[in-house]
Design an enzyme around this catalytic site. Structure first.
Site, PDB file in Angstrom:
ATOM      1  N   SER A 101       3.497  -1.525   4.670  1.00  0.00           N
ATOM      2  CA  SER A 101       2.456  -2.147   3.856  1.00  0.00           C
ATOM      3  C   SER A 101       1.350  -1.155   3.479  1.00  0.00           C
ATOM      4  O   SER A 101       1.593  -0.168   2.814  1.00  0.00           O
ATOM      5  CB  SER A 101       1.906  -3.365   4.596  1.00  0.00           C
ATOM      6  OG  SER A 101       1.060  -4.132   3.782  1.00  0.00           O
ATOM      7  N   ASP A 242      -1.136  -2.771  -2.895  1.00  0.00           N
ATOM      8  CA  ASP A 242      -0.949  -1.971  -1.684  1.00  0.00           C
ATOM      9  C   ASP A 242       0.459  -1.380  -1.710  1.00  0.00           C
ATOM     10  O   ASP A 242       1.218  -1.584  -2.666  1.00  0.00           O
ATOM     11  CB  ASP A 242      -1.191  -2.806  -0.424  1.00  0.00           C
ATOM     12  CG  ASP A 242      -0.151  -3.894  -0.211  1.00  0.00           C
ATOM     13  OD1 ASP A 242       0.465  -4.316  -1.215  1.00  0.00           O
ATOM     14  OD2 ASP A 242       0.046  -4.318   0.934  1.00  0.00           O
ATOM     15  N   ASP A 244       3.347  -1.946  -0.376  1.00  0.00           N
ATOM     16  CA  ASP A 244       4.562  -2.744  -0.555  1.00  0.00           C
ATOM     17  C   ASP A 244       4.391  -3.859  -1.570  1.00  0.00           C
ATOM     18  O   ASP A 244       5.289  -4.685  -1.750  1.00  0.00           O
ATOM     19  CB  ASP A 244       5.058  -3.296   0.782  1.00  0.00           C
ATOM     20  CG  ASP A 244       4.178  -4.400   1.355  1.00  0.00           C
ATOM     21  OD1 ASP A 244       2.962  -4.387   1.078  1.00  0.00           O
ATOM     22  OD2 ASP A 244       4.694  -5.263   2.086  1.00  0.00           O
ATOM     23  N   ASP A 246       2.562  -6.628  -1.815  1.00  0.00           N
ATOM     24  CA  ASP A 246       2.373  -8.056  -1.538  1.00  0.00           C
ATOM     25  C   ASP A 246       0.913  -8.470  -1.547  1.00  0.00           C
ATOM     26  O   ASP A 246       0.594  -9.638  -1.346  1.00  0.00           O
ATOM     27  CB  ASP A 246       3.041  -8.470  -0.223  1.00  0.00           C
ATOM     28  CG  ASP A 246       2.443  -7.793   1.010  1.00  0.00           C
ATOM     29  OD1 ASP A 246       1.555  -6.926   0.857  1.00  0.00           O
ATOM     30  OD2 ASP A 246       2.876  -8.135   2.134  1.00  0.00           O
TER      31      ASP A 246
END
Length: 449
Positions: A101, A242, A244, A246
């Site tokens: 993340s 960010d 990843d 999400d």
């Protein structure tokens, strides 16, 4: 009790226990072993972010999966919510995301989605972990035609992009100027393509991942850094993702940062007005600003509060029948469209609202009054129960007594990092800073790294 899985899967320094290829191999086998029950040949989907260690972990996980007789569907670099969507759309038995993340490039993580596109339950994660601990995953050793296959999906990104476009009925963004900060992460290729195809003029920053620059002074952790670029390019709005993809933080046309609380509030108000806010309810976490609660009270919106972590937000949304929820950090969930927090989908929903209301991005900043808030992160060497540290408890109680009804104190351990977070809200910046530093100091004295 789970030891490997935290609030968002397994996470740690890449190539250091537990985030090693050896563990990933066993994890792949364990997942296939658990899913084999009642299934002759499970399908497990894998995607990743572009950090340097993702290929290593993907190879190990994939080998474990196929060696236990399951097929491994590889979709390459794709945002976490894309994996959640494709797991369900392609009727896989599970989805795996390799990503840490918003963490630095030398960390990595592994998290699972179920066949319904939601994160795996705590119970299933415990089963997988138990299979590893007891070496039960080593039972399956199929041979011949029963060994699994690697299946690469070449158009995975295109399938996910089509889903996103349909969520706003291929909305026309002609005339819009949008700045994207892709954090050198999983949205680096798909985000510029998505918004360009909808007709917007795109200015893209930080979309050249090299395996080591993900989240490096960019993206949703550093939205204040794109203010000058917004003004220079005369962009209507900026979206910071960010690593990843999400979560999302918005920057308005004046370069002002709009965090998840403001985003959720703007969406909640509009959805209430249009009758789309099911049960007139929104789900947030204990980290949500006090101003959000006051704004909801004034507009007649019911607030349900959970612990920190988007999985707990989605669980409560299911429990209370809400269709909107999220976190201050920018994880926003729209159940009418997706099972997961999705930065690009949130961006599209915001653009749709702004287009319908004919308002600028800065209008989101007027939806609530933000109380002064300070968040301190204390690096810790261990995580004993906070209630077992009397000196820390005294500092917390002293702060609560001083603030009374005009503020809040939240102290908790991070679920993904060796940190203890101290958050205080109140009416006076100086006062809450002093109180937070006092609590952080006691934590550091006792368990500081």
């Amino acid at each position: 009790m789970r030891k490997l899985f935290g609030t968002d899967g397994i996470r740690g320094k890449a190539n250091v226990e537990p985030m090693t290829s050896e563990l990933a191999l066993r994890l792949g086998r364990a997942a296939a072993y658990i899913l084999h029950r009642g299934k002759s040949r499970p399908k497990i989907l894998i995607g990743k972010d572009p950090r340097i260690s993702s290929d290593m972990l993907e190879a190990a996980l994939s080998s474990g999966i196929v060696s236990a007789g399951a097929d491994c569907i590889r979709v390459g670099m794709l945002p976490t919510p894309g994996i959640a969507y494709l797991t369900k759309a392609l009727e896989a038995d599970a989805g795996i995301v390799i990503s840490a993340s918003h963490n630095p490039f030398d960390d990595n993580g592994i998290k699972f989605f179920g066949p319904d596109g939601f994160k795996l339950s705590d119970e299933t994660e415990e089963e997988i972990e138990k299979a590893i601990q007891t070496s039960a995953e080593g039972v399956l050793h199929p041979t011949g035609i029963y060994i699994g296959r690697m299946i690469d999906i070449a158009d995975a990104s295109a399938q996910y992009q089509k889903f996103l476009q349909l969520s706003v009925e291929n909305m026309d963004l002609s005339g819009s100027s949008i700045l994207l900060d892709c954090a050198h992460g999983a949205t680096s290729h798909i985000a510029p393509e998505l918004f360009s195809q909808l007709g917007a003029r795109i200015i893209t920053l930080n979309n050249k991942p090299d395996g080591t620059n993900i989240n490096l002074d960019c993206g949703s952790m550093y939205p204040e850094l794109i203010g000058d670029a917004i003004r220079e390019h005369k962009a209507d709005i900026g979206f910071c993702f960010d690593g990843d993809g999400d979560r999302i933080i918005v920057v308005d046309e004046n370069g002002q940062v709009i965090d998840g609380d403001f985003i959720i509030m703007a969406c909640a108000k509009h959805m209430k007005e249009t009758g789309e806010l099911k049960n007139n309810t929104v789900v947030i976490t204990v980290m949500t600003n006090l101003g959000f609660h006051i704004a909801c009270r004034e507009t007649g919106i019911i607030v349900r509060e959970t612990g920190v972590g988007d999985r707990y937000v989605t669980e409560e949304m299911l429990n209370c029948g809400a269709v909107l929820g999220g976190e201050q950090s920018g994880h926003i969930v729209f159940f009418d469209h997706h099972t997961s927090g999705d930065g690009m989908l949130t961006a599209l929903q915001l653009l749709k609202i702004l287009k319908e209301t004919k308002q600028p991005a800065s209008s989101m900043g007027t939806t609530m009054k933000k109380f002064p808030q300070i968040l301190l992160n204390v690096l810790v060497k261990e995580k004993p129960p906070l209630e077992d540290m009397p000196e820390v408890q005294k500092a917390i109680q002293d702060a609560i007594d001083i603030l009374k009804d005009s503020g809040r104190v939240v102290v908790r351990y991070s679920g993904t990092e060796m940190k203890c977070r101290v958050m205080i809200e109140g009416e006076d910046d100086g006062q809450i800073t002093e109180l937070a530093q006092g609590i952080a100091g006691k934590i550091e004295e006792r368990i500081g790294a």
